[in-house]
Design an enzyme around this catalytic site. Sequence first.
Site, short mmCIF file in Angstrom:
data_model
loop_
_atom_site.label_atom_id
_atom_site.label_comp_id
_atom_site.label_asym_id
_atom_site.label_seq_id
_atom_site.Cartn_x
_atom_site.Cartn_y
_atom_site.Cartn_z
CE LYS A 176 36.47 42.85 30.10
NZ LYS A 176 37.22 41.64 30.38
CG ASP A 186 37.86 38.48 28.42
OD1 ASP A 186 38.74 38.89 27.64
OD2 ASP A 186 37.24 39.24 29.19
P1 NAP Z 1 35.84 41.19 39.30
O1 NAP Z 1 34.60 40.92 38.51
O2 NAP Z 1 35.99 42.45 40.04
O3 NAP Z 1 35.98 39.95 40.33
C1 NAP Z 1 37.03 39.93 41.26
C2 NAP Z 1 37.08 38.56 41.95
O4 NAP Z 1 38.28 38.52 42.72
C3 NAP Z 1 35.93 38.27 42.90
O5 NAP Z 1 35.61 36.90 42.82
C4 NAP Z 1 36.52 38.64 44.27
O6 NAP Z 1 35.95 37.93 45.34
C5 NAP Z 1 37.95 38.16 44.08
N1 NAP Z 1 38.92 38.83 44.95
C6 NAP Z 1 39.31 40.14 44.92
N2 NAP Z 1 40.27 40.36 45.84
C7 NAP Z 1 40.50 39.17 46.46
C8 NAP Z 1 41.39 38.77 47.50
N3 NAP Z 1 42.23 39.62 48.09
N4 NAP Z 1 41.39 37.46 47.87
C9 NAP Z 1 40.54 36.57 47.28
N5 NAP Z 1 39.68 36.90 46.28
C10 NAP Z 1 39.66 38.19 45.90
O7 NAP Z 1 37.14 41.09 38.37
P2 NAP Z 1 37.29 40.24 37.01
O8 NAP Z 1 36.84 41.05 35.87
O9 NAP Z 1 36.69 38.92 37.23
O10 NAP Z 1 38.88 40.13 36.88
C11 NAP Z 1 39.63 39.24 37.68
C12 NAP Z 1 41.08 39.26 37.24
O11 NAP Z 1 41.20 38.71 35.92
C13 NAP Z 1 41.68 40.66 37.20
O12 NAP Z 1 42.96 40.59 37.78
C14 NAP Z 1 41.81 40.96 35.72
O13 NAP Z 1 42.93 41.78 35.44
C15 NAP Z 1 42.02 39.56 35.13
N6 NAP Z 1 41.60 39.47 33.71
C16 NAP Z 1 42.55 39.19 32.79
C17 NAP Z 1 42.22 39.11 31.45
C18 NAP Z 1 43.28 38.78 30.43
O14 NAP Z 1 43.05 38.97 29.22
N7 NAP Z 1 44.44 38.27 30.83
C19 NAP Z 1 40.90 39.30 31.05
C20 NAP Z 1 39.91 39.56 32.03
C21 NAP Z 1 40.29 39.66 33.37
P3 NAP Z 1 34.62 38.46 46.08
O15 NAP Z 1 33.46 38.01 45.24
O16 NAP Z 1 34.68 37.80 47.40
O17 NAP Z 1 34.73 39.97 46.16
#
Ligand code: NAP
Length: 279
Positions: A68, A104
């Site tokens: 992205k 999103d």
């Molecule tokens: P990302 O940029 O990799 O960010 C991940 C986030 O999760 C960070 O804030 C990280 O914290 C936190 N995290 C990871 N493991 C954790 C744990 N065990 N306990 C607490 N916090 C944890 O990912 P993203 O793109 O934001 O995506 C996040 C989620 O949203 C994913 O599951 C994705 O599938 C979902 N999503 C869904 C849609 C939809 O259309 N439904 C669209 C976009 C994303 P740290 O900063 O401390 O590492």
Amino acid sequence: MPDRYAVIGHPIAHSKSPLIHGLFAQATGQDMRYEAIDGGAEAGGFGRALAAFRAAGGRGVNVTLPFKLEALAAAGEASDDARLAGAANALRFDGDRVQACNFDGIGLARDIEVNLGLPLAGRRVLLLGAGGAARGALLPLARAGARRIAIANRTAAKAASLARELAPHLPGSCILSGGALADLPAGETFDLVLNATSASLSAGTPAVPPGAFAPGALAYDMVYGQGLTPFLQLAQAAGATRVADGAGMLVEQAAEAFAWWRGMRPDTRQVLSMLQSRS
Ligand code: NAP
């Protein structure tokens, strides 16, 4: 010849976007084809996949993890949502022009307000996570009228810096903070608790204190297809009366991209219930 669209990501086999856009095209009578393209794990893979698809006559793409940020960089023009999110999830090709959007956050707000029936105006929101999904959600939630947004992240400094960076772009009426869960004022409660972390993908959950859920709160996990995640279970045990996963967000952001590409917004209800019945 049908107009060609695609989703580019890595991995991509799990993507529901071809199914969703295929159903939208069928329902609206649009002559288009939508495929999934794996950008691969090697550096430059996204750029090569994008160039090849454009050269083959592609009209636009959705972009998913981990590309992205690269998608935004590949565009000459970007919407405010994409610029402030620092990421794009949809590109449109118009001759030499490449335009970027990020749907999103709009998809999320629409799912919450329209599909789940929770108007965001005046709500108090606890936003868990400070990655791309949380960043993209902030502006649309605030624009929809949320009066308080607390960002809480495992790495507290990331949440604090996200709040500092985006605060100037939010309506002045929205009270924004960023830090760790432990920094939340004792006794503060939230109408909407949004899990924008990827913890559910590894069967984990941020340890939200039970007292954070206001009576009748909605707990929303952005992941989809994982059933009742540990976060949603925690929320139910804490008294949240409504829980939802991110399937509606996925379908609504797809509908926004479809409308941007094709000039008509498809009905999302049937596609969403079909997706939910399959998971
Ligand atoms: P990302 O940029 O990799 O960010 C991940 C986030 O999760 C960070 O804030 C990280 O914290 C936190 N995290 C990871 N493991 C954790 C744990 N065990 N306990 C607490 N916090 C944890 O990912 P993203 O793109 O934001 O995506 C996040 C989620 O949203 C994913 O599951 C994705 O599938 C979902 N999503 C869904 C849609 C939809 O259309 N439904 C669209 C976009 C994303 P740290 O900063 O401390 O590492």
